[in-house]
Scaffold this active site. Structure first.
Site, PDB file in Angstrom:
ATOM      1  N   SER A 262     -10.267 -26.202  20.865  1.00  0.00           N
ATOM      2  CA  SER A 262      -9.593 -25.168  20.072  1.00  0.00           C
ATOM      3  C   SER A 262      -8.086 -25.337  20.183  1.00  0.00           C
ATOM      4  CB  SER A 262     -10.003 -23.770  20.564  1.00  0.00           C
ATOM      5  OG  SER A 262      -9.551 -23.565  21.888  1.00  0.00           O
ATOM      6  N   LYS A 263      -7.361 -24.487  19.476  1.00  0.00           N
ATOM      7  CA  LYS A 263      -5.897 -24.588  19.431  1.00  0.00           C
ATOM      8  C   LYS A 263      -5.257 -24.450  20.809  1.00  0.00           C
ATOM      9  CE  LYS A 263      -5.479 -22.865  14.669  1.00  0.00           C
ATOM     10  NZ  LYS A 263      -5.001 -21.754  13.826  1.00  0.00           N
ATOM     11  N   ARG A 264      -5.925 -23.733  21.720  1.00  0.00           N
ATOM     12  CA  ARG A 264      -5.326 -23.553  23.049  1.00  0.00           C
ATOM     13  C   ARG A 264      -5.269 -24.866  23.827  1.00  0.00           C
ATOM     14  NH1 ARG A 264      -9.224 -22.879  27.198  1.00  0.00           N
ATOM     15  NH2 ARG A 264     -11.365 -22.775  26.412  1.00  0.00           N
TER      16      ARG A 264
ATOM     17  N   GLY B 276      -4.147 -27.646  22.452  1.00  0.00           N
ATOM     18  CA  GLY B 276      -3.135 -28.492  21.821  1.00  0.00           C
ATOM     19  C   GLY B 276      -3.461 -28.738  20.366  1.00  0.00           C
TER      20      GLY B 276
END
Length: 567
Positions: free
Chosen positions: A300-302, A304
């Site tokens: 996921s975006k967390r 990177g």
């Protein structure tokens, strides 16, 4: 009249009585629910239906690397089988879907080199290729299911449906539909229609039995039908539900193989029931594992960058992205990890796709990009670096060949084209004082570095060093050999001091090439004033100002100098 000629007619829209009883329909479905994708695959190999696959993104955001890998596997499968790769836009989420997102997804797919044979921009005989433009088709097939008795009108309110869920929860049962409308009388239905009560179309699911498929990646997968319950295919506002749209689209576009992410595996049960009810042949299914983060959670975006567009902006090559994404869950059975897209088409088989999750390793991706960057034709690579350096304001127009020599010297240390700026700027800089003061430089400084510096300054002041550098690599090598003899040094005891004194650094690319390039930068006019370049004259001015005695004292007793004097 044939049923197909009556689709959408006023007569069909006002019918209340199904032509087939629900009981007979459920019995018919139970007899036909053992579905095996292998059978469809066998018909393909035996010269049956041609291979047709699809990638169907929702234009509600950027193209995720997971979606890109799914598109790639579909593309490789189609190309390896001589089939068709179809792009379909699933934009029924009208609130979140945007034209900008659709354009970005298409742009990212094109950048990766995954050209599609049919799609919203290129057309095709099975269009339109946006779900939002296919509503009349969904309504047509919903009416067909209503006519056959496979679906019924459900007039339950949201409050009633919530109460059913709560009751099922209290009874520790699956949250299946328990309303009366599956068996309602004609009079009850007519009464609600006359009142204008909103209704959905709900699919009749057999209350017993199981459904089985042979997934091309996961093997046999089965579901018990009593855990599903009757499900909605058309909302009360007339909008079709995802699973119904997908089934109608795949069937009418004659998709032979559905290759998609494993998170869609639960949807297969509903879709298989709709296929059977409509009399469509079942495609082969292949559900690809999720891409995981290093901690083995879903990427996921967390963690990177996760979108193709982000990696494009960061300077990654499309060939490297394709190569790396292909290796996330697939391999050709050898140790080879470097593939072009044509090589992947030649080697790809769906039975070598792993069903376990693949970990996305950003370090490995960057390494892979470096391999592809350095495999570019030399003139293309040099031009890429040169353009980059000019855009960054480091280089100016020059016929000296400086860019070519710089590219050849630095390429092995550059994995991303965007790193080329820092690589050249670093080479042109001269952080001598910072290096000499570092702990890592202590052994070099203490190995009589001042003696080497004295000899080097003499060689520079006499013009001997510059003359050697002007002669290129042969001149440099001859000079170094003689210089080493004069100091009775060779190997590391000679080259490490020279690297520190001439480049201001402990590490870097080939020292001879580096010093020759620094000399050329000072004589060719290839580098700009704002590049941070320190020429040889300035380097030797700095070198002459070094207080070796003070430097050695600092390094011999750093603890003493840091401790305050006693009162």
């Amino acid at each position: 009249m044939a049923a197909s000629t009556l689709m959408g007619s006023p007569w069909l829209r006002i019918r209340l009585l199904p032509e087939v009883s629900p009981r007979l329909l459920r019995a018919h479905l139970r007899q036909n629910l053992s579905v095996r994708a292998a059978a469809a695959s066998a018909s393909d190999s035996a010269g049956g239906s041609p291979v047709r696959v699809r990638f169907a993104p929702s234009p509600t955001g950027n193209l995720h690397v997971g979606g890109a890998r799914t598109a790639l596997f579909n593309y490789l499968f189609a190309r390896s089988k001589g089939g068709r790769f179809v792009l379909r836009i699933e934009d029924t989420d009208l609130e979140r879907s945007t034209k900008k997102s659709e354009e970005a997804v298409l742009s990212d797919l094109a950048w990766l080199g995954l050209d599609w044979d049919e799609g919203p921009d290129v057309g095709g005989e099975f269009g339109p290729y946006r779900q939002s433009e296919r509503n009349s088709l969904y309504k047509q097939y919903a009416e067909k299911l209503m006519e056959s008795g496979a679906v019924y009108r459900c007039f339950c309110s949201n409050e009633e449906l919530e109460q059913m869920k709560e009751t099922a929860k209290q009874m520790q049962l699956p949250p299946v539909y328990m309303g009366k409308w599956a068996t309602a009388s004609d009079a009850e239905i007519q009464q609600e229609l006359e009142k204008g009560t909103p209704y959905t179309y709900r699919f009749r699911v057999p209350k017993e039995g199981s459904l089985k498929i042979n997934d091309l990646i996961r093997g046999e997968v089965s579901w018990n039908l009593d855990t599903l319950g009757d499900f909605v295919i058309m909302r009360s506002n007339g909008q079709p539900v995802y699973n119904f749209c997908v089934t109608v689209d795949d069937a009418t576009m004659r998709i032979s193989h559905v290759i998609r992410a494993e998170e869609h595996l639960p949807n297969t049960l509903r879709q298989a029931l709709i296929y059977k009810a409509l009399g469509f042949p079942m495609p082969s299914f292949a559900h690809v594992s999720l891409i995981l983060a290093p901690d083995r959670s879903k990427l996921s975006k967390r963690h990177g960058a996760t979108s193709v567009g982000q990696y494009k902006e960061m300077g990654y090559l499309p060939t490297a992205m394709v190569n790396y994404l292909a290796l996330l869950g697939w391999g050709d059975g050898t140790e080879n990890e470097f593939f072009t897209i044509d090589g992947l088409v030649e080697k790809f088989t769906i039975n070598r796709v792993n069903k376990s999750g693949a970990v996305f390793d950003a370090v490995k991706l960057k390494w892979m990009n470096g391999q592809h960057l350095r495999s570019l034709p030399p003139d293309v690579l040099i031009k890429s670096f040169e353009d980059r350096w000019k855009d960054a304001g480091i280089l100016q127009e020059s016929e000296s060949g400086f860019a070519k020599e710089a590219a050849e010297l630095l390429k092995d240390g550059i994995d991303l084209i965007t790193d080329a700026d820092a690589a050249l700027s670093n080479l042109l800089s001269y952080p001598l004082h910072a290096t000499l003061s570092s702990d890592e430089a202590k052994p070099v400084v203490q190995d009589e570095l001042s003696e080497v510096a004295s000899g080097l300054i003499s060689a520079y002041d006499s013009g001997e060093l510059c003359q050697a550098l002007a002669e290129g690599r042969d001149g440099w090598q001859k000079w170094v050999k003689n210089f080493g003899k004069s100091l009775k040094r060779k190997g590391k005891s000679l080259f490490m001091p020279l690297r520190v004194l001439l480049t201001g650094k402990l590490h870097g690319p080939d020292m001879g090439g580096t010093v020759i390039l620094i000399h050329k930068a000072g004589t060719s006019g290839a580098v700009t004033q704002q590049s941070g370049f320190v020429n040889l004259d300035e380097r030797f001015r700095i070198l002459k100002e070094v207080d070796w005695e003070s430097l050695l004292k600092e390094q011999e007793s750093p603890a003493e100098s840091a401790v305050p004097a006693s009162p």
